[in-house]
Design an enzyme around this catalytic site. Structure first.
Site, PDB file in Angstrom:
ATOM      1  N   TRP A 103       0.593  -1.113  -0.014  1.00 26.76           N
ATOM      2  CA  TRP A 103       0.076   0.129  -0.038  1.00 26.76           C
ATOM      3  C   TRP A 103       0.829   1.282  -0.087  1.00 26.76           C
ATOM      4  CZ3 TRP A 103      -4.343  -0.308  -2.117  1.00 26.76           C
ATOM      5  CH2 TRP A 103      -5.058  -1.277  -2.109  1.00 26.76           C
ATOM      6  N   ASP A 174      -1.980   6.526   6.535  1.00 27.50           N
ATOM      7  CA  ASP A 174      -2.998   5.435   5.942  1.00 27.50           C
ATOM      8  C   ASP A 174      -3.105   4.532   7.004  1.00 27.50           C
ATOM      9  OD1 ASP A 174      -4.599   3.768   4.613  1.00 27.50           O
ATOM     10  OD2 ASP A 174      -2.951   3.404   3.092  1.00 27.50           O
ATOM     11  N   LYS A 198     -12.583  -1.575   6.581  1.00 24.53           N
ATOM     12  CA  LYS A 198     -11.831  -3.010   7.106  1.00 24.53           C
ATOM     13  C   LYS A 198     -12.347  -2.648   8.633  1.00 24.53           C
ATOM     14  CE  LYS A 198      -8.874  -2.879   3.440  1.00 24.53           C
ATOM     15  NZ  LYS A 198      -8.104  -1.926   2.649  1.00 24.53           N
TER      16      LYS A 198
HETATM   17  C1  LIG Z   1      -7.263  -1.494   1.834  1.00 22.73           C
HETATM   18  C2  LIG Z   1      -6.377  -0.501   1.837  1.00 22.73           C
HETATM   19  C3  LIG Z   1      -6.160   0.602   0.678  1.00 22.73           C
HETATM   20  C4  LIG Z   1      -7.203   0.714  -0.147  1.00 22.73           C
HETATM   21  O1  LIG Z   1      -8.486   1.339   0.136  1.00 22.73           O
HETATM   22  P1  LIG Z   1      -9.568   1.800  -0.818  1.00 22.73           P
HETATM   23  O2  LIG Z   1     -10.504   2.392   0.113  1.00 22.73           O
HETATM   24  O3  LIG Z   1      -9.874   0.609  -1.727  1.00 22.73           O
HETATM   25  O4  LIG Z   1      -8.902   2.760  -1.917  1.00 22.73           O
HETATM   26  C5  LIG Z   1      -5.158   1.517   1.057  1.00 22.73           C
HETATM   27  N1  LIG Z   1      -4.532   1.235   2.313  1.00 22.73           N
HETATM   28  C6  LIG Z   1      -4.407   0.360   3.125  1.00 22.73           C
HETATM   29  C7  LIG Z   1      -3.595   0.347   4.161  1.00 22.73           C
HETATM   30  C8  LIG Z   1      -5.565  -0.664   2.863  1.00 22.73           C
HETATM   31  O5  LIG Z   1      -5.452  -1.465   3.724  1.00 22.73           O
END
Ligand SMILES: *Cc1c(COP(=O)(O)O)cnc(C)c1O
Length: 362
Positions: A103, A174, A198
């Site tokens: 990511w 993030d 999540k």
């Molecule tokens: C799932 C995830 C993403 C992507 O998220 P989207 O909402 O699908 O854009 C980005 N960063 C991390 C750490 C993730 O777990």
């Protein structure tokens, strides 16, 4: 009533059963309103009360200081990969990124469209990510507009056991796959962002927690939908927000509040992950490649000694009600995601299944 399974999906992940039941009970008519939350005007008094309560509860459980705004946006964490540089670079042009997994790699690729990116730490080794830099090992340059990192790398199951100290440079995180898993000190961050699917609620909602002074600096030409100030000034209602996701997130926040807050959440999460790692480490049949100091509480990848058994492991696990255990294609093997909504009983069931499978195939 259909039975529910233990779903170890990395995202969208499980939601708490009581949240689903509550939403189910209210799906046709929300609390005497005669309409579903999905059918409400986002500017009507019913939805406004839902929205305000959700934000208040999130502020309470995360102890978000008053000089931070909470935005309820769309576009996923992936849109934040662009929104952060568009809004934070000002005239500096430079940003620093930690490269610790899949990511953060994506965040870097997107930032490179707008910024001069310096990768201040890169933990890739033999094509794999299994650790993070030691605390204090990275020195940050004073000319960076911000520092970005990924506290939990969802695909590799690698997690920072500390918050990087960036001095006066805003730290951007993030937190998609670790937000709400434990208490954190929000004041250490400039921006925290997370796709909801999540640990917060359904896909389609993206939560951004942003310090006031970082709002209002978007570069010229930034589309309105990518400008934090436009969303902040409009209370996240510049356009139609993801109303149903916002409502479900509110039910999740309320549940956390009533169940002892993030401290209680952290205890359960640590226990859940701890027992699964202990089971993996105690066996020579299963293994996890991540440095024990930075193993994720949320995403536990593991491999079988013989990859030829992967397909039967997955098929038999499914029979036992344990689903979505297949690892990410880039890592292989299995991955068990243990988000907040995964009951401890689900982890116990997985561990018991693994021991039994090993006995029969080891
Ligand atoms: C799932 C995830 C993403 C992507 O998220 P989207 O909402 O699908 O854009 C980005 N960063 C991390 C750490 C993730 O777990």
């Amino acid at each position: 009533m259909e039975t529910r399974k233990y779903n170890f999906s990395a995202g969208p992940g499980m939601l708490p059963l009581d949240v689903l039941q509550k939403a189910g009970g209210e799906i046709q008519s929300w609390r005497g309103s005669g309409m579903s939350v999905m059918e409400m005007s986002h500017r009507g008094k019913e939805f406004m009360s839902i929205a305000e309560q959700a934000e208040a509860d999130l502020r309470e459980i995360m102890e978000i200081p008053d000089n931070y705004k909470v935005l309820f946006l769309q576009g996923g964490a992936s849109s934040q990969f662009a929104m952060v540089p568009l809004n934070l670079l000002c005239n500096k042009g430079k940003a620093e990124y930690y490269r610790t997994g899949s990511w953060s790699k994506k965040a870097i690729a997107e930032a490179k469209r707008f910024a001069e990116v310096t990768v201040v730490a890169d933990t890739e080794s033999d094509g794999k990510f299994t650790s993070v830099p030691a605390e204090g090992a990275v020195v940050h340059g004073s000319d960076a507009a911000y520092v970005h990192y990924t506290p939990n790398e969802t695909i590799e199951g690698v997690e920072f056991p500390y918050i990087p100290d960036t001095g006066n440079i805003p730290l951007v995180a993030d937190m998609s796959s670790t937000i709400l898993s434990r208490p954190i000190d929000v004041s250490k961050f400039g921006i925290i962002y997370a796709g909801a699917q999540k640990n917060i609620g359904p896909a389609g909602l993206t939560v951004v927690i942003i310090r006031d002074d970082l709002i209002g600096n978007a570069r010229d030409g930034t589309p309105a939908m990518f400008d934090y100030k436009i969303h902040a000034d409009a209370g996240s209602m510049y356009n139609t927000p993801p109303t149903y996701g916002w409502y479900l997130a509110g039910l999740v926040f309320d549940g956390i509040k009533r169940n002892g807050g993030l401290k209680a959440m952290a205890e359960i999460n640590q226990r859940k992950a701890g027992k699964l790692y202990a089971a993996i480490d105690a066996s020579s049949f299963y293994s996890n490649p991540v440095d024990p100091a930075c193993r994720s509480w949320m995403n536990v990848p593991f491999t079988l000694a013989d990859a030829g058994l992967d397909a039967s492991f997955l098929a038999e696990a499914k029979e036992a009600g344990l689903i979505t255990l297949k690892g990410h294609r880039s890592v292989g093997g299995m991955r068990a995601s243990l988000y907040n909504a995964m009951p401890e009983a689900g982890v116990d069931a997985l561990i018991a299944f693994m021991a039994d499978f090993e006995k029969r195939n080891g």
